[in-house]
Design a protein around this motif. Structure first.
Motif, PDB file in Angstrom:
ATOM      1  N   SER A  47       0.855  -1.172   0.000  1.00 41.94           N
ATOM      2  CA  SER A  47       0.000   0.000   0.000  1.00 41.94           C
ATOM      3  C   SER A  47       0.900   1.232   0.000  1.00 41.94           C
ATOM      4  N   TYR A  48       0.448   2.313  -0.627  1.00 39.28           N
ATOM      5  CA  TYR A  48       1.346   3.447  -0.862  1.00 39.28           C
ATOM      6  C   TYR A  48       0.751   4.769  -0.388  1.00 39.28           C
ATOM      7  N   GLU A  60       5.205   8.233  -4.844  1.00 35.42           N
ATOM      8  CA  GLU A  60       4.473   7.454  -3.847  1.00 35.42           C
ATOM      9  C   GLU A  60       5.373   6.343  -3.333  1.00 35.42           C
ATOM     10  N   HIS A  61       5.436   6.198  -2.018  1.00 39.58           N
ATOM     11  CA  HIS A  61       6.268   5.150  -1.425  1.00 39.58           C
ATOM     12  C   HIS A  61       5.421   4.259  -0.530  1.00 39.58           C
ATOM     13  N   SER A  62       5.976   3.152  -0.122  1.00 37.72           N
ATOM     14  CA  SER A  62       5.253   2.220   0.740  1.00 37.72           C
ATOM     15  C   SER A  62       4.869   2.910   2.047  1.00 37.72           C
ATOM     16  N   LYS A  63       3.639   2.691   2.482  1.00 36.26           N
ATOM     17  CA  LYS A  63       3.203   3.302   3.740  1.00 36.26           C
ATOM     18  C   LYS A  63       3.869   2.629   4.940  1.00 36.26           C
ATOM     19  N   MET A 192       9.994   0.028  -5.292  1.00 38.94           N
ATOM     20  CA  MET A 192      10.843   0.981  -6.008  1.00 38.94           C
ATOM     21  C   MET A 192      10.300   1.256  -7.412  1.00 38.94           C
ATOM     22  N   MET A 193       9.744   0.236  -8.046  1.00 43.42           N
ATOM     23  CA  MET A 193       9.163   0.440  -9.367  1.00 43.42           C
ATOM     24  C   MET A 193       7.913   1.315  -9.280  1.00 43.42           C
ATOM     25  N   HIS A 194       7.137   1.165  -8.209  1.00 44.50           N
ATOM     26  CA  HIS A 194       5.968   2.023  -8.026  1.00 44.50           C
ATOM     27  C   HIS A 194       6.411   3.463  -7.782  1.00 44.50           C
TER      28      HIS A 194
END
Length: 203
Positions: A47-48, A60-63, A192-194
């Motif tokens: 989830s981001y 956007e990074h991981s929450k 990282m791809m997200h």
């Protein structure tokens, strides 16, 4: 002499039987080592959330990743580290450089990123490396994917070649166990791809 031969035969047979039975018992009681195993790693569903703060870039990074300031002695403005709170075995380091519309600076940053990556790979004797050059939204993107016992298994840099240069690298402290950390490596790589898919420079 005739009477001693059967007696010797009996003694030999007795010791032979003892050896057979004792070896059987030792095999049953002996410790049989089991193959190495690893703890099952339960990863949360990805989830981001959008990066907060006054940065010249956005993504956007991981929450589950806490954004902290890079505390290394070489850290500059806007250098950050994404530390996973439930996953303490992987980090994403973000470094940023301003190009100031100087082509020499751009090439210097590209060469530095190349040297850092390949020095780590050569030191760790990586078994493979792959580079993919891409372009998105006017930015140049270079991926470096390495296999083997390396501290940085995946990284990339992105730049508009005029103003901004950013490098993102996944670091694994326990690089000697990369095979056992495969689920974490894939999980972090997907994050990282997200980040890259949602990446943009701030005006």
């Amino acid at each position: 002499m005739k009477s001693t031969i059967p007696f010797l035969s009996i003694i030999i047979l007795f010791f032979t039987m003892n050896l057979i039975f004792s070896s059987c018992n030792n095999e049953e009681d002996s410790f049989i080592p089991k193959p190495y195993g690893y703890f099952r790693i339960e990863l949360p569903e990805q989830s981001y959330t959008k990066l907060e703060g006054d940065f010249p870039y956005s993504f956007e990074h991981s929450k589950y990743a806490k954004v902290v300031k890079n505390e290394s002695q070489y850290a500059e403005d806007y250098w950050i580290t994404l530390k996973y709170e439930p996953i303490s075995m992987a980090e994403i380091h973000i470094t940023y450089k301003e190009i100031k519309n100087e082509p020499k600076l751009f090439m210097e940053y590209v060469n530095d990123a190349h040297k850092i990556t390949f020095n780590e790979i050569n030191t760790a004797r990586s078994s493979a490396i792959d580079q993919v050059i891409d372009s998105k939204n006017g930015n140049g993107i270079v991926f470096t994917i390495s296999e083997g016992e390396v501290p940085t298994v995946f990284n990339y840099w992105v730049s508009d070649s005029l103003t901004h240069f950013l490098r993102a690298a996944m670091y694994v402290p326990t690089s000697s166990q990369n095979d056992s950390l495969a689920p974490i490596l894939k999980y972090t790589k997907d994050d990282m791809m997200h980040m890259l898919e949602t990446f943009e420079w701030k005006k």
